[in-house]
Design a protein around this motif. Structure first.
Motif, PDB file in Angstrom:
ATOM      1  N   ARG A  21       8.295  87.585 -41.708  1.00 39.93           N
ATOM      2  CA  ARG A  21       7.359  86.470 -41.504  1.00 39.93           C
ATOM      3  C   ARG A  21       6.629  86.614 -40.167  1.00 39.93           C
ATOM      4  NH1 ARG A  21      11.636  83.418 -43.238  1.00 39.93           N
ATOM      5  NH2 ARG A  21      11.967  82.592 -41.137  1.00 39.93           N
ATOM      6  N   ASP A  59       3.990  89.290 -40.436  1.00 38.49           N
ATOM      7  CA  ASP A  59       2.830  88.790 -41.176  1.00 38.49           C
ATOM      8  C   ASP A  59       1.988  87.872 -40.293  1.00 38.49           C
ATOM      9  OD1 ASP A  59       3.630  90.164 -43.434  1.00 38.49           O
ATOM     10  OD2 ASP A  59       4.550  88.411 -44.398  1.00 38.49           O
ATOM     11  N   HIS A  60       2.651  87.004 -39.559  1.00 38.87           N
ATOM     12  CA  HIS A  60       1.937  86.080 -38.672  1.00 38.87           C
ATOM     13  C   HIS A  60       1.183  86.846 -37.579  1.00 38.87           C
ATOM     14  CE1 HIS A  60       0.943  82.358 -36.686  1.00 38.87           C
ATOM     15  NE2 HIS A  60       1.450  82.817 -35.552  1.00 38.87           N
ATOM     16  N   ARG A  79       0.053  89.844 -37.739  1.00 33.18           N
ATOM     17  CA  ARG A  79      -1.080  90.517 -38.376  1.00 33.18           C
ATOM     18  C   ARG A  79      -2.234  89.535 -38.584  1.00 33.18           C
ATOM     19  NH1 ARG A  79       1.499  91.926 -42.611  1.00 33.18           N
ATOM     20  NH2 ARG A  79       2.562  93.630 -41.604  1.00 33.18           N
ATOM     21  N   GLU A  80      -1.920  88.311 -39.026  1.00 29.91           N
ATOM     22  CA  GLU A  80      -2.954  87.293 -39.230  1.00 29.91           C
ATOM     23  C   GLU A  80      -3.637  86.935 -37.909  1.00 29.91           C
ATOM     24  OE1 GLU A  80      -1.080  83.953 -41.133  1.00 29.91           O
ATOM     25  OE2 GLU A  80      -0.393  85.186 -42.803  1.00 29.91           O
ATOM     26  N   VAL A  81      -2.853  86.743 -36.860  1.00 31.23           N
ATOM     27  CA  VAL A  81      -3.413  86.406 -35.549  1.00 31.23           C
ATOM     28  C   VAL A  81      -4.289  87.554 -35.053  1.00 31.23           C
ATOM     29  CG1 VAL A  81      -2.819  85.995 -33.123  1.00 31.23           C
ATOM     30  CG2 VAL A  81      -1.592  84.777 -34.931  1.00 31.23           C
ATOM     31  N   ARG A 104      -5.915  89.713 -36.742  1.00 26.75           N
ATOM     32  CA  ARG A 104      -7.173  89.765 -37.504  1.00 26.75           C
ATOM     33  C   ARG A 104      -8.170  88.738 -37.006  1.00 26.75           C
ATOM     34  NH1 ARG A 104      -4.234  90.635 -43.207  1.00 26.75           N
ATOM     35  NH2 ARG A 104      -4.056  92.894 -43.082  1.00 26.75           N
ATOM     36  N   THR A 105      -7.685  87.585 -36.584  1.00 28.19           N
ATOM     37  CA  THR A 105      -8.618  86.564 -36.083  1.00 28.19           C
ATOM     38  C   THR A 105      -9.166  86.941 -34.716  1.00 28.19           C
ATOM     39  OG1 THR A 105      -6.910  85.203 -35.013  1.00 28.19           O
ATOM     40  CG2 THR A 105      -7.415  84.718 -37.327  1.00 28.19           C
ATOM     41  N   ARG A 157     -14.889  92.084 -36.324  1.00 29.05           N
ATOM     42  CA  ARG A 157     -15.085  92.732 -37.613  1.00 29.05           C
ATOM     43  C   ARG A 157     -16.001  93.928 -37.439  1.00 29.05           C
ATOM     44  NH1 ARG A 157     -15.733  87.350 -41.186  1.00 29.05           N
ATOM     45  NH2 ARG A 157     -13.531  86.880 -41.300  1.00 29.05           N
TER      46      ARG A 157
END
Length: 125
Positions: free
Chosen positions: A91, A94-95, A97-99, A101-102, A106
């Motif tokens: 978990r 995953d968290h 990775r999400e942070v 990406r933000t 891009r």
């Protein structure tokens, strides 16, 4: 059971010794859900022998069997104890990775496509 292991598999196992890898954590958690090596391997997108080797390496790293394999697959006491910790690791990864990406810009192609969509939403007169 005398099973031959290829040189590549042996090298990968030796390389991984001393480290619990994220891949092993994911394989373990999938195997916990499936309780079937072949189905777990299929879900993970690897061969059953590769998953079995990764789980065996993880068991050596953690100091004991995580699964009873006969008559059917079930978590051992050690497996039940470490599962919440490995689940938390997954978990957190995953968290993270999400942070990330933000916070990561891009690629230019994504920005160009987004700008094209934005400009089509607001046509000029």
């Amino acid at each position: 059971m005398n099973r031959s292991v290829s040189r590549a598999d042996t090298s990968a196992v030796r390389f991984a010794e001393g480290l619990v890898q994220m891949q092993q954590v994911r394989y373990f958690l999938t195997l916990c859900e499936e309780l079937h090596f072949t189905r777990a391997a299929h879900r993970c997108g690897v061969s059953q022998p590769s998953l079995t080797i990764a789980i065996s390496v993880l068991e050596r790293e953690l100091g004991g069997a995580l699964f009873d394999r006969k008559p059917s697959i079930a978590l051992t006491e050690l497996g039940r104890v470490v599962r919440p910790y490995l689940d938390e690791i997954a978990r957190n990864a995953d968290h993270a990775r999400e942070v990330a990406r933000t916070l990561t810009p891009r690629p230019v192609a994504d920005r160009s496509a987004r700008q094209a969509v934005d400009s089509s939403d607001h046509p000029s007169n």
